[in-house]
Every structure is written in structure tokens, then in C-alpha cells.
Design a protein around this motif. Structure first.
Motif, PDB file in Angstrom:
ATOM      1  N   ARG A 202      39.214  -5.102 -16.838  1.00 40.06           N
ATOM      2  CA  ARG A 202      40.208  -6.155 -17.069  1.00 40.06           C
ATOM      3  C   ARG A 202      40.357  -6.446 -18.562  1.00 40.06           C
ATOM      4  NH1 ARG A 202      38.466 -11.246 -14.094  1.00 40.06           N
ATOM      5  NH2 ARG A 202      38.557  -9.743 -12.384  1.00 40.06           N
ATOM      6  N   GLU A 203      39.217  -6.508 -19.274  1.00 46.58           N
ATOM      7  CA  GLU A 203      39.242  -6.768 -20.718  1.00 46.58           C
ATOM      8  C   GLU A 203      39.900  -5.613 -21.476  1.00 46.58           C
ATOM      9  OE1 GLU A 203      37.342  -9.680 -22.574  1.00 46.58           O
ATOM     10  OE2 GLU A 203      38.419 -10.208 -20.725  1.00 46.58           O
ATOM     11  N   ARG A 205      42.092  -3.364 -20.309  1.00 48.88           N
ATOM     12  CA  ARG A 205      43.516  -3.258 -19.997  1.00 48.88           C
ATOM     13  C   ARG A 205      44.328  -4.358 -20.670  1.00 48.88           C
ATOM     14  NH1 ARG A 205      44.656  -1.896 -13.771  1.00 48.88           N
ATOM     15  NH2 ARG A 205      46.709  -1.594 -14.705  1.00 48.88           N
ATOM     16  N   ALA A 206      43.696  -5.506 -20.886  1.00 53.10           N
ATOM     17  CA  ALA A 206      44.380  -6.606 -21.558  1.00 53.10           C
ATOM     18  C   ALA A 206      44.395  -6.446 -23.074  1.00 53.10           C
ATOM     19  CB  ALA A 206      43.715  -7.934 -21.190  1.00 53.10           C
TER      20      ALA A 206
END
Length: 265
Positions: A202-203, A205-206
Motif C-alpha cells: 500500500r505504501e 503503490r501510494a
């Protein structure tokens, strides 16, 4: 000797969130990931061979064939950053080199081929870390890592061009090494192997981070596959040759060791 820093960015623009580099980006993780090879990181220089977080250790690590030298930065009371692993280490070494001294030595021709991993140990010094790199034109060959999320968020705000790595798990001692804490630690490791990949992907991809710096106990083939599909994965700190080779075979982007002679590929 290099005469001093010049006011040049040295940072290549990079697309987010995948961290793909443009021409001129000197961070070796780009080529390693593209070519499917594993980088050799020297922890604190080469701490098992020459006492770490010193200029001498960094210099000797280069002779051992590392791709990247890692060192830690901590502030003294005057606010200047020095190379030290923890407050006790810093207090014991009045001659600990400054962050700027280390960077200036790494600009010299004999060390200019090395990637640099700066481990930011405490929050509040993000601009000092970034500015020292920017004025020396070194931003594009450095990855700054930290365990503290606020540090990483602040670094991203201060200089979006900085390549960032999040160190996991967030621990400040090796609980696995103590036989009294080993059993509960194993339980925590098994749980972390499941939930950390979800959080880290998640980190990545963000675009909040470009790499994951994971303790060796977390590393499994599914962990490697999940992270490397979205960014770089570096493993710390591996002081066993067979274990290091096994991680390289899994496809991690890099392995960190106190003794780079153990990184046999």
C-alpha cells in the motif's frame, strides 16, 4: 580531494508511485531490479571487519566489492549529525565523523561509484539530511531509510526526489537473540510475515516509499514476490553466508551484512 559542495540538485525526476528512474539516476537499485540481480550492502561500512560508522569502515567496504554503503546518522547536542548506530555509540566516540564529512569522502573519485544508504535514526533532522545531499549533487545516488513513519513523511515533503525506504519491523533491539523472549518473538514474526506485505505494498503503490528494508526473519518467497512486484526489497542484517545466498536466490534487491565477504555472488 574534492573542494566542497556545489549548489546543484543532482536529483533525477522520478515517476511515482513505481519509482522508475530517468536517465542520470545513479541509485544502483534501478539496474539491479531491472536485471534481476542482488546488491551487496555493507552495514555501517563493514562493521565486522573495521569498526562501523567510520570513514575507515566505509573505505574498506569499497575494497570488499560492495555496491552500497549504509551508515546511521544521529545528532549531538549542537544539532549536527554524526555517524553512530545509537546514543551509546555516539557518546563513546568523540571523533565520530559528521554526516557532511562522510558525504564529502563519498564524493571522492575512488568512492563515487557506490550507492549510499543513510539510516535516519531520529525524527526532526529531515531538512538537514536532504539539504546536505542536494548541495553536493548526491540526491540521485542515495536511499534514505527510517523506521519512523513521520520521518519518511517529512523527508517526502522536504524533497520529493529523495528515494525512501521504510525499515520493518519497528524494533530497537534483537528480541530474537534472547532465549527468554524468543518464543513470543517467533509468534510476532509469523504474524508480521502476513500483514507487513499488505501494508508495505500500500505504501509503495501510494508513492510514500520506494523500498522496504526488512529484517531477515520476515523474508519468505511470498514476501519477496509481493514487495518486488511494486518496489525494491533490502534485507538486514545478514551475517551468515548461506542465508544471504538463499535470500539472493529468492530475488531480493539487496542484502545487508556486517561482513560483505559473506555476500558471495
Amino acid at each position: 580531494m574534492t573542494t566542497g559542495p556545489t549548489l546543484a540538485s543532482g536529483a533525477a525526476e522520478r515517476d511515482r508511485p513505481d519509482g522508475a528512474a530517468t536517465a542520470g539516476d545513479r541509485w544502483p537499485g534501478n539496474a539491479a531490479r531491472a536485471e534481476g540481480r542482488t546488491l551487496r550492502f555493507g552495514h555501517m561500512g563493514c562493521h565486522a571487519v573495521v569498526p562501523g560508522n567510520t570513514i575507515a569502515s566505509i573505505e574498506h567496504a569499497a575494497t570488499l566489492g560492495v555496491d552500497v554503503v549504509e551508515f546511521d546518522v544521529l545528532p549531538r547536542a549542537d544539532g549536527r549529525l554524526h555517524l553512530a548506530h545509537d546514543p551509546g555509540d555516539l557518546a563513546a566516540r568523540a571523533d565520530a565523523p559528521t554526516y557532511e564529512e562522510a558525504l564529502d569522502r563519498l564524493r571522492e573519485p575512488d568512492l563515487a561509484h557506490l550507492g549510499i544508504n543513510v539510516d535516519a535514526k531520529v525524527p526532526g533532522y529531515e531538512r538537514q539530511i536532504a539539504d546536505a545531499l542536494r548541495v553536493r549533487g548526491m540526491t540521485d545516488r542515495v536511499l534514505v531509510s527510517a523506521m519512523e513513519v513521520p520521518t519518511l513523511r517529512a523527508l517526502r515533503r522536504v524533497d520529493p526526489a529523495l528515494r525512501l525506504g521504510r525499515s520493518i519491523p519497528r524494533v530497537y533491539r534483537d528480541w530474537y537473540a534472547n532465549r527468554w523472549t524468543r518464543v513470543p518473538t517467533i509468534g510476532m514474526i509469523l504474524a508480521a510475515r502476513r500483514y507487513h506485505p499488505l501494508l508495505m505494498v500500500r505504501e509503495l503503490r501510494a508513492g510514500r516509499i520506494d523500498a522496504v528494508m526488512a529484517h531477515w526473519s520476515l523474508i519468505t518467497p511470498p514476501f519477496v514476490q509481493a514487495i518486488t512486484a511494486h518496489g525494491e526489497l533490502y534485507v538486514w542484517t545478514v551475517d551468515d553466508a548461506d542465508r544471504a545466498s538463499a535470500f539472493a536466490a529468492m530475488g531480493v534487491t539487496g542484502v545487508t551484512s556486517n561482513d560483505p565477504r559473506l555476500l558471495r555472488w
